[in-house]
Design a protein around this motif. Structure first.
Motif, PDB file in Angstrom:
ATOM      1  N   PRO A   1       0.826  -1.211   0.000  1.00 63.73           N
ATOM      2  CA  PRO A   1       0.000   0.000   0.000  1.00 63.73           C
ATOM      3  C   PRO A   1       0.861   1.262   0.000  1.00 63.73           C
ATOM      4  CG  PRO A   1      -0.823  -1.579   1.605  1.00 63.73           C
ATOM      5  CD  PRO A   1       0.499  -2.111   1.123  1.00 63.73           C
ATOM      6  N   PRO A   2       0.373   2.332  -0.602  1.00 57.81           N
ATOM      7  CA  PRO A   2       1.158   3.572  -0.699  1.00 57.81           C
ATOM      8  C   PRO A   2       1.717   4.065   0.630  1.00 57.81           C
ATOM      9  CG  PRO A   2      -0.806   3.722  -2.041  1.00 57.81           C
ATOM     10  CD  PRO A   2      -0.923   2.432  -1.291  1.00 57.81           C
ATOM     11  N   GLY A   3       0.921   3.948   1.691  1.00 53.86           N
ATOM     12  CA  GLY A   3       1.357   4.457   2.987  1.00 53.86           C
ATOM     13  C   GLY A   3       2.518   3.705   3.618  1.00 53.86           C
ATOM     14  N   GLU A   4       2.860   2.545   3.065  1.00 53.06           N
ATOM     15  CA  GLU A   4       3.926   1.718   3.640  1.00 53.06           C
ATOM     16  C   GLU A   4       5.177   1.671   2.768  1.00 53.06           C
ATOM     17  OE1 GLU A   4       2.317  -2.147   4.484  1.00 53.06           O
ATOM     18  OE2 GLU A   4       0.439  -1.317   5.266  1.00 53.06           O
ATOM     19  N   LEU A   5       5.182   2.409   1.675  1.00 56.57           N
ATOM     20  CA  LEU A   5       6.287   2.306   0.720  1.00 56.57           C
ATOM     21  C   LEU A   5       7.620   2.791   1.298  1.00 56.57           C
ATOM     22  CD1 LEU A   5       4.531   3.473  -2.580  1.00 56.57           C
ATOM     23  CD2 LEU A   5       5.154   1.148  -1.916  1.00 56.57           C
ATOM     24  N   TYR A   6       7.617   3.971   1.895  1.00 50.01           N
ATOM     25  CA  TYR A   6       8.872   4.544   2.391  1.00 50.01           C
ATOM     26  C   TYR A   6       9.491   3.663   3.476  1.00 50.01           C
ATOM     27  CZ  TYR A   6      12.296   7.864   4.189  1.00 50.01           C
ATOM     28  OH  TYR A   6      13.467   8.452   4.595  1.00 50.01           O
ATOM     29  N   THR A   7       8.679   3.267   4.450  1.00 55.64           N
ATOM     30  CA  THR A   7       9.220   2.461   5.554  1.00 55.64           C
ATOM     31  C   THR A   7       9.709   1.102   5.056  1.00 55.64           C
ATOM     32  OG1 THR A   7       6.967   1.731   6.078  1.00 55.64           O
ATOM     33  CG2 THR A   7       7.848   3.569   7.346  1.00 55.64           C
ATOM     34  N   SER A   8       9.039   0.537   4.051  1.00 56.02           N
ATOM     35  CA  SER A   8       9.475  -0.753   3.505  1.00 56.02           C
ATOM     36  C   SER A   8      10.849  -0.624   2.857  1.00 56.02           C
ATOM     37  CB  SER A   8       8.463  -1.261   2.474  1.00 56.02           C
ATOM     38  OG  SER A   8       7.219  -1.524   3.076  1.00 56.02           O
ATOM     39  N   LEU A   9      11.070   0.492   2.159  1.00 58.29           N
ATOM     40  CA  LEU A   9      12.366   0.725   1.536  1.00 58.29           C
ATOM     41  C   LEU A   9      13.416   1.047   2.592  1.00 58.29           C
ATOM     42  CD1 LEU A   9      13.692   0.953  -1.304  1.00 58.29           C
ATOM     43  CD2 LEU A   9      13.204   3.402  -1.224  1.00 58.29           C
ATOM     44  N   GLU A  10      13.041   1.848   3.564  1.00 64.11           N
ATOM     45  CA  GLU A  10      13.970   2.260   4.620  1.00 64.11           C
ATOM     46  C   GLU A  10      14.432   1.076   5.459  1.00 64.11           C
ATOM     47  OE1 GLU A  10      14.022   5.867   7.856  1.00 64.11           O
ATOM     48  OE2 GLU A  10      12.238   4.576   7.813  1.00 64.11           O
ATOM     49  N   ARG A  11      13.541   0.134   5.724  1.00 64.12           N
ATOM     50  CA  ARG A  11      13.857  -1.015   6.581  1.00 64.12           C
ATOM     51  C   ARG A  11      14.402  -2.208   5.804  1.00 64.12           C
ATOM     52  NH1 ARG A  11       8.236  -0.653  10.149  1.00 64.12           N
ATOM     53  NH2 ARG A  11       8.701   1.371  11.143  1.00 64.12           N
ATOM     54  N   ASN A  12      14.714  -2.000   4.530  1.00 66.61           N
ATOM     55  CA  ASN A  12      15.260  -3.069   3.686  1.00 66.61           C
ATOM     56  C   ASN A  12      14.294  -4.235   3.477  1.00 66.61           C
ATOM     57  OD1 ASN A  12      17.872  -1.891   3.219  1.00 66.61           O
ATOM     58  ND2 ASN A  12      18.406  -2.428   5.329  1.00 66.61           N
ATOM     59  N   THR A  13      13.019  -3.987   3.685  1.00 71.72           N
ATOM     60  CA  THR A  13      12.025  -5.010   3.372  1.00 71.72           C
ATOM     61  C   THR A  13      11.999  -5.242   1.866  1.00 71.72           C
ATOM     62  OG1 THR A  13      10.688  -4.280   5.244  1.00 71.72           O
ATOM     63  CG2 THR A  13       9.599  -5.662   3.607  1.00 71.72           C
ATOM     64  N   ILE A  14      12.272  -4.178   1.109  1.00 60.42           N
ATOM     65  CA  ILE A  14      12.397  -4.272  -0.345  1.00 60.42           C
ATOM     66  C   ILE A  14      13.699  -3.600  -0.763  1.00 60.42           C
ATOM     67  CG2 ILE A  14       9.930  -4.430  -0.888  1.00 60.42           C
ATOM     68  CD1 ILE A  14       9.884  -1.413  -1.299  1.00 60.42           C
ATOM     69  N   ASP A  15      14.182  -3.984  -1.950  1.00 61.56           N
ATOM     70  CA  ASP A  15      15.434  -3.420  -2.470  1.00 61.56           C
ATOM     71  C   ASP A  15      15.195  -2.250  -3.416  1.00 61.56           C
ATOM     72  OD1 ASP A  15      16.967  -5.624  -1.280  1.00 61.56           O
ATOM     73  OD2 ASP A  15      16.058  -6.850  -2.865  1.00 61.56           O
ATOM     74  N   ALA A  16      14.004  -2.211  -3.968  1.00 61.29           N
ATOM     75  CA  ALA A  16      13.679  -1.176  -4.952  1.00 61.29           C
ATOM     76  C   ALA A  16      12.166  -1.033  -5.007  1.00 61.29           C
ATOM     77  CB  ALA A  16      14.229  -1.552  -6.327  1.00 61.29           C
ATOM     78  N   LEU A  17      11.721   0.060  -5.586  1.00 61.10           N
ATOM     79  CA  LEU A  17      10.279   0.241  -5.773  1.00 61.10           C
ATOM     80  C   LEU A  17      10.024   1.194  -6.916  1.00 61.10           C
ATOM     81  CD1 LEU A  17       9.292   3.291  -4.689  1.00 61.10           C
ATOM     82  CD2 LEU A  17       9.653   2.258  -2.464  1.00 61.10           C
ATOM     83  N   GLU A  18       8.893   1.015  -7.534  1.00 57.61           N
ATOM     84  CA  GLU A  18       8.391   2.032  -8.452  1.00 57.61           C
ATOM     85  C   GLU A  18       7.085   2.510  -7.855  1.00 57.61           C
ATOM     86  OE1 GLU A  18       5.539   1.978 -10.686  1.00 57.61           O
ATOM     87  OE2 GLU A  18       4.859   0.256  -9.536  1.00 57.61           O
ATOM     88  N   TRP A  19       6.870   3.818  -7.950  1.00 59.89           N
ATOM     89  CA  TRP A  19       5.612   4.355  -7.467  1.00 59.89           C
ATOM     90  C   TRP A  19       4.917   5.026  -8.646  1.00 59.89           C
ATOM     91  CZ3 TRP A  19       1.407   3.931  -5.493  1.00 59.89           C
ATOM     92  CH2 TRP A  19       0.613   4.949  -4.951  1.00 59.89           C
ATOM     93  N   VAL A  20       5.232   6.264  -8.931  1.00 65.21           N
ATOM     94  CA  VAL A  20       4.581   6.932 -10.053  1.00 65.21           C
ATOM     95  C   VAL A  20       5.621   7.649 -10.903  1.00 65.21           C
ATOM     96  CG1 VAL A  20       2.891   8.681 -10.730  1.00 65.21           C
ATOM     97  CG2 VAL A  20       2.415   7.187  -8.784  1.00 65.21           C
ATOM     98  N   GLY A  21       6.043   8.795 -10.419  1.00 63.33           N
ATOM     99  CA  GLY A  21       6.974   9.652 -11.132  1.00 63.33           C
ATOM    100  C   GLY A  21       7.155  10.900 -10.305  1.00 63.33           C
ATOM    101  N   PRO A  22       7.794  11.921 -10.834  1.00 60.67           N
ATOM    102  CA  PRO A  22       8.049  13.130 -10.044  1.00 60.67           C
ATOM    103  C   PRO A  22       6.804  13.740  -9.410  1.00 60.67           C
ATOM    104  CG  PRO A  22       9.278  13.193 -12.085  1.00 60.67           C
ATOM    105  CD  PRO A  22       8.361  12.000 -12.178  1.00 60.67           C
ATOM    106  N   SER A  23       5.647  13.594 -10.063  1.00 60.93           N
ATOM    107  CA  SER A  23       4.424  14.208  -9.527  1.00 60.93           C
ATOM    108  C   SER A  23       4.129  13.766  -8.104  1.00 60.93           C
ATOM    109  CB  SER A  23       3.225  13.874 -10.416  1.00 60.93           C
ATOM    110  OG  SER A  23       2.982  12.474 -10.438  1.00 60.93           O
ATOM    111  N   LEU A  24       4.469  12.520  -7.769  1.00 54.68           N
ATOM    112  CA  LEU A  24       4.195  12.001  -6.431  1.00 54.68           C
ATOM    113  C   LEU A  24       5.433  11.490  -5.701  1.00 54.68           C
ATOM    114  CD1 LEU A  24       0.849  10.050  -7.008  1.00 54.68           C
ATOM    115  CD2 LEU A  24       1.152  12.214  -5.834  1.00 54.68           C
ATOM    116  N   ASP A  25       6.482  11.158  -6.438  1.00 53.28           N
ATOM    117  CA  ASP A  25       7.651  10.536  -5.814  1.00 53.28           C
ATOM    118  C   ASP A  25       8.436  11.482  -4.913  1.00 53.28           C
ATOM    119  OD1 ASP A  25       6.848   8.427  -7.337  1.00 53.28           O
ATOM    120  OD2 ASP A  25       8.753   8.130  -8.374  1.00 53.28           O
TER     121      ASP A  25
END
Length: 359
Positions: free
Chosen positions: A194-218
């Motif tokens: 879910p969008p609300g968990e993206l940053y923490t998942s990346l920060e905590r190394n739960t994931i190695d990479a992510l795509e979200w949208v683009g500059p408009s929201l990233d």
């Protein structure tokens, strides 16, 4: 006497009809909408707010829509089911989130190496796309309408550079939809978060990479603080969100309110595309000027070739197993061949031929 009685009956009937019509015109219809986003979510949430406001204004207050964000209904990926069973009347979500439940919903968000936003809107409205979407969603007591486009999405934020196909092995990446299946075929591990968990998942190394949208929201999400490599897109050239409507509930609305609702969704959809485009342009300027450590990358030709090969193989597999999937895939591919010729001559040709003169 009979003439008098007949006249009195007509007058009485006219009064009843007029009163009934006035009552219908004054009646307020209330709908509930569930969105996959959190409260006050920019761009995506703005599309919902715009639609609700327009429906209210165009109906002169007869059509009221209450919006519940993901923090309230607690099911950001459950919108399809909640609208299907009538818990909510309308949903705002992304069609490809429901690939695991109804596989043929996958194709109506965007497809890797597929149409741009303008091309895809043409397909939806004039190339048979809406009719195919009706065929898929109609089996579930639903009707879906385009709900806003992000335009071309970026390929994602990575902690490490991707220099070869081997670098995709065991890469755990947030990437939904068909693109996730493509990367899985090349050894990556796609996940949907879910969008609300993206940053923490990346920060905590739960994931190695992510795509979200683009500059408009990233930019506001702060991904650049953790993953400095920002790759160009291939996977979502025209990401269309969806308004998902309970078909039975829609039929209970008077004809004029049904029309108003559809017009409001249509207008909100296009407005979101323009807002997203404008926001991306502004935020790209901010990124390049204020955050010079962001390294914008293009996937190497070897990697893109492998991705395209995997993409085509999966499409062939899906088409061979499901006649409706084959029908949708063929419709999209045929329309892309038709419309891309004009895109190359018009927009791409204009940009290419005038680029040196406008820089």
């Amino acid at each position: 006497m009979l003439r008098s009685l007949f006249k009195t009956t007509i007058l009485a009937t006219a009064v009843i009809v007029t009163s009934t019509s006035a009552f219908a015109a004054d009646k307020v219809y209330r709908l509930k909408l569930a969105e996959s986003w959190g409260p006050n979510f920019p761009v995506f949430g703005d599309a919902v707010k715009n639609m609700v406001k327009m429906a209210d204004e165009m109906s002169d207050g007869r059509l009221k829509i209450r919006v519940d964000s993901a923090n309230k209904h607690k099911a950001p990926f459950g919108v399809f089911d909640m609208v299907k069973i009538g818990q909510y009347d309308i949903g705002h979500s992304a069609s490809y989130y429901y690939n695991g439940k109804v596989p043929n919903t996958l194709y109506f968000t965007t497809m890797p190496f597929g149409m741009t936003a303008s091309e895809q809107y043409a397909w939806f409205q004039y190339g048979g796309g809406q009719e195919l979407m009706d065929e898929v969603y109609g089996k579930h007591n639903l009707v879906a309408f385009p709900g806003g486009n992000t335009g071309v999405q970026m390929g994602g934020w990575f902690r490490k550079e991707i220099n070869s196909v081997e670098d995709l092995q065991n890469l755990k990446m947030r990437i939904p939809g068909f693109a996730g299946e493509v990367l899985a075929k090349l050894g990556a591990t796609p996940v949907n978060i879910p969008p609300g968990e993206l940053y923490t998942s990346l920060e905590r190394n739960t994931i190695d990479a992510l795509e979200w949208v683009g500059p408009s929201l990233d930019l506001r999400m702060g991904f650049h603080k953790i993953a400095p490599y920002y790759y160009m897109g291939w996977h979502e050239p025209a990401t269309e969100l969806m308004f998902i409507v309970n078909k039975k509930k829609l039929a209970t609305l008077p004809a004029d309110l049904q029309a108003i609702l559809k017009v409001a969704m249509h207008k909100a959809s296009y407005d979101m595309y323009i807002q997203s485009y404008a926001s991306s342009a502004e935020n790209w300027d901010t990124m390049t000027s204020e955050f010079p450590d962001i390294q914008v990358k293009t996937f190497p030709p070897e990697v893109l070739s492998a991705i395209k090969k995997a993409n085509d193989e999966i499409l062939s597999e899906k088409a061979s197993k499901d006649p409706l999937a084959a029908k949708i895939i063929k419709s999209q591919q045929d329309y892309l061949k038709l419309v891309r010729v004009w895109t190359d001559i018009s927009e791409y040709g204009y940009i290419k031929s005038t680029k040196a003169l406008t820089e």
